[in-house]
Scaffold this active site. Sequence first.
Site, PDB file in Angstrom:
ATOM      1  N   SER A  32       0.823  -1.223   0.000  1.00  0.00           N
ATOM      2  CA  SER A  32       0.000   0.000   0.000  1.00  0.00           C
ATOM      3  C   SER A  32       0.851   1.264   0.000  1.00  0.00           C
ATOM      4  O   SER A  32       0.316   2.369   0.020  1.00  0.00           O
ATOM      5  CB  SER A  32      -0.922  -0.001   1.227  1.00  0.00           C
ATOM      6  OG  SER A  32      -0.175  -0.212   2.409  1.00  0.00           O
ATOM      7  N   HIS A 165     -41.120  24.249  -9.186  1.00  0.00           N
ATOM      8  CA  HIS A 165     -41.132  23.526 -10.477  1.00  0.00           C
ATOM      9  C   HIS A 165     -40.359  24.296 -11.550  1.00  0.00           C
ATOM     10  O   HIS A 165     -40.637  24.157 -12.729  1.00  0.00           O
ATOM     11  CB  HIS A 165     -42.559  23.270 -10.965  1.00  0.00           C
ATOM     12  CG  HIS A 165     -43.471  22.716  -9.910  1.00  0.00           C
ATOM     13  ND1 HIS A 165     -43.622  21.367  -9.683  1.00  0.00           N
ATOM     14  CD2 HIS A 165     -44.240  23.339  -8.970  1.00  0.00           C
ATOM     15  CE1 HIS A 165     -44.469  21.170  -8.673  1.00  0.00           C
ATOM     16  NE2 HIS A 165     -44.848  22.360  -8.212  1.00  0.00           N
ATOM     17  N   SER A 286     -14.826  28.551 -25.580  1.00  0.00           N
ATOM     18  CA  SER A 286     -14.948  27.389 -26.454  1.00  0.00           C
ATOM     19  C   SER A 286     -13.915  27.517 -27.555  1.00  0.00           C
ATOM     20  O   SER A 286     -13.648  28.620 -28.034  1.00  0.00           O
ATOM     21  CB  SER A 286     -16.356  27.349 -27.043  1.00  0.00           C
ATOM     22  OG  SER A 286     -16.355  26.636 -28.257  1.00  0.00           O
ATOM     23  N   LYS A 292     -18.658  32.061 -26.800  1.00  0.00           N
ATOM     24  CA  LYS A 292     -18.994  31.326 -25.575  1.00  0.00           C
ATOM     25  C   LYS A 292     -18.184  31.760 -24.360  1.00  0.00           C
ATOM     26  O   LYS A 292     -17.003  32.032 -24.441  1.00  0.00           O
ATOM     27  CB  LYS A 292     -18.771  29.808 -25.780  1.00  0.00           C
ATOM     28  CG  LYS A 292     -19.746  29.140 -26.713  1.00  0.00           C
ATOM     29  CD  LYS A 292     -21.196  29.207 -26.263  1.00  0.00           C
ATOM     30  CE  LYS A 292     -21.482  28.277 -25.108  1.00  0.00           C
ATOM     31  NZ  LYS A 292     -21.431  26.873 -25.494  1.00  0.00           N
ATOM     32  N   GLU A 299     -20.072  23.924 -13.174  1.00  0.00           N
ATOM     33  CA  GLU A 299     -20.387  22.655 -13.845  1.00  0.00           C
ATOM     34  C   GLU A 299     -19.532  21.518 -13.290  1.00  0.00           C
ATOM     35  O   GLU A 299     -20.003  20.407 -13.049  1.00  0.00           O
ATOM     36  CB  GLU A 299     -20.133  22.764 -15.349  1.00  0.00           C
ATOM     37  CG  GLU A 299     -21.149  23.605 -16.087  1.00  0.00           C
ATOM     38  CD  GLU A 299     -20.746  23.771 -17.546  1.00  0.00           C
ATOM     39  OE1 GLU A 299     -21.093  22.909 -18.360  1.00  0.00           O
ATOM     40  OE2 GLU A 299     -20.049  24.761 -17.862  1.00  0.00           O
TER      41      GLU A 299
HETATM   42  N1  ARG Z   1      -1.356  -1.315   5.152  1.00  0.00           N
HETATM   43  C1  ARG Z   1      -2.256  -1.800   6.128  1.00  0.00           C
HETATM   44  C2  ARG Z   1      -3.581  -1.053   6.052  1.00  0.00           C
HETATM   45  O1  ARG Z   1      -3.624  -0.056   5.437  1.00  0.00           O
HETATM   46  C3  ARG Z   1      -1.675  -1.618   7.491  1.00  0.00           C
HETATM   47  C4  ARG Z   1      -2.137  -2.608   8.506  1.00  0.00           C
HETATM   48  C5  ARG Z   1      -1.705  -3.963   8.109  1.00  0.00           C
HETATM   49  N2  ARG Z   1      -1.868  -4.916   9.121  1.00  0.00           N
HETATM   50  C6  ARG Z   1      -1.737  -6.218   8.895  1.00  0.00           C
HETATM   51  N3  ARG Z   1      -1.842  -6.999   9.886  1.00  0.00           N
HETATM   52  N4  ARG Z   1      -1.502  -6.664   7.714  1.00  0.00           N
HETATM   53  O2  ARG Z   1      -4.603  -1.461   6.582  1.00  0.00           O
END
Ligand code: ARG
Length: 472
Positions: A32, A165, A286, A292, A299
Amino acid sequence: MSSSQTSNSTNQSWGGRFSEPTDAFVARFTASVDFDRRLALHDIQGSRAHATMLARVGVLTEDERDAILGGLDEVAAEIEDGRFEWSVALEDVHMNIEARLTEKIGITGKKLHTGRSRNDQVATDIRLFLRDEIDTVAAELARLREGLIELADREADTIMPGFTHLQTAQPVTFGHHLLAWQEMLARDHERLLDCRKRVNVLPLGAAALAGTTYPIDRHVTAELLGFERPAENSLDAVSDRDFAIEFTSFASLLLMHLSRMSEELVLWTSAQFDFIDLPDRFCTGSSIMPQKKNPDVPELVRGKSGRVYGHLMSLLTLMKSQPLAYNKDNQEDKEPLFDTVATVQDCLKAFADMVPAIEAKADNMFEAARKGFSTATDLADYLVRRGVAFRDAHEIVGQSVAHGLREGKDLSEMSLEELQGFSSAIDEDVFEVLTLEGSVAARQHIGGTAPDQVRAAAQRAREALTALRSRD
Ligand code: ARG
């Protein structure tokens, strides 16, 4: 980002019980760090408090604590100047930082994780992050509300058609219309500050799920991090992301409100309405039609509501049916939350900058209200005051409007004789109620559109905003 180490070995933080390296794809799939590195400084903030608490209760020596705090400062500096080398092999922000700390200060770095798990660590990081972002959002929301209140005060006498309306209904003041927007945002603001209370609770100490055998003091950690209190239950603390869902649901309501305002701004800048002008700096042209001037900012804000609703649905679905306690599913909470925060902040900034620059085209608004028989209800109320039953009055006015449509005349443009042809109860003084000014001025009560009421409402809104500001 270096991925060179990807899986020619098992992860050092948990590889002890493994007999073969992680599959290279699995390492990338489960990592992550590409997105959770955004939490780095909050992760360090949490670690600093954790180490300080561990020394306070005697689990770390003061020297160990000082080494850890010094090392974390250096790591933070590397991250802030972009010198830090993130590694996918180290999976996430937590292990990247811990590994770097250990590289710097040696074996003591490995003691930081005593009595802690990434499960309570990540829950703490997200709460610290979100609390800061909520404060930024609240300030921007307050700026927008302030802009609306001041514009409403300036436009308290400006008459426009009010719609139901999207058909002309009764005259209102532009200030009154703007204060309706302001009320929507005032409720959003309250919701945001209410959500903050539930964000501001400390997960650390829950460890993986059951708490820890070390003699920790969670009140100390909570106080160091500015949290209201430690979370009551360790299983709940590491697992629930309802606070992120709550923020995203606040954001969805806010964007829904902003989309309604946007829609009206788009309509009002069209040649058909021509009620307002937005300065050029909030519009674009535009490439093919030279004439325009497009209201792109409203928007786009209108369109952005879609992605925020999507994030709300993602987070609700992510959490649904998860058994206690932590599950890897929760790693998926970050991207929707980060994007929600960024989208809300951008949309609020756009609106807070744009609203004070809205220019009302008062003559066009007035003309539109005049054309639409918007004082028909006032004529009916006048007849009722003169003893006509409301249903009969409704019928009489309906006939007068039909006549006006045939003749191309508003009610106020008809002669007294013409009007008396529909009811003998009508007298000279009818013209006082048929004017737009008379119509709005007659709505003299709290919540009504009379200019005096709008100015008083603006003043109350100012006071309520000040009170809320001093609360956060
Ligand atoms: N990267 C993990 C998350 O965002 C951190 C916690 C991970 N814990 C684990 N036991 N794998 O949730």
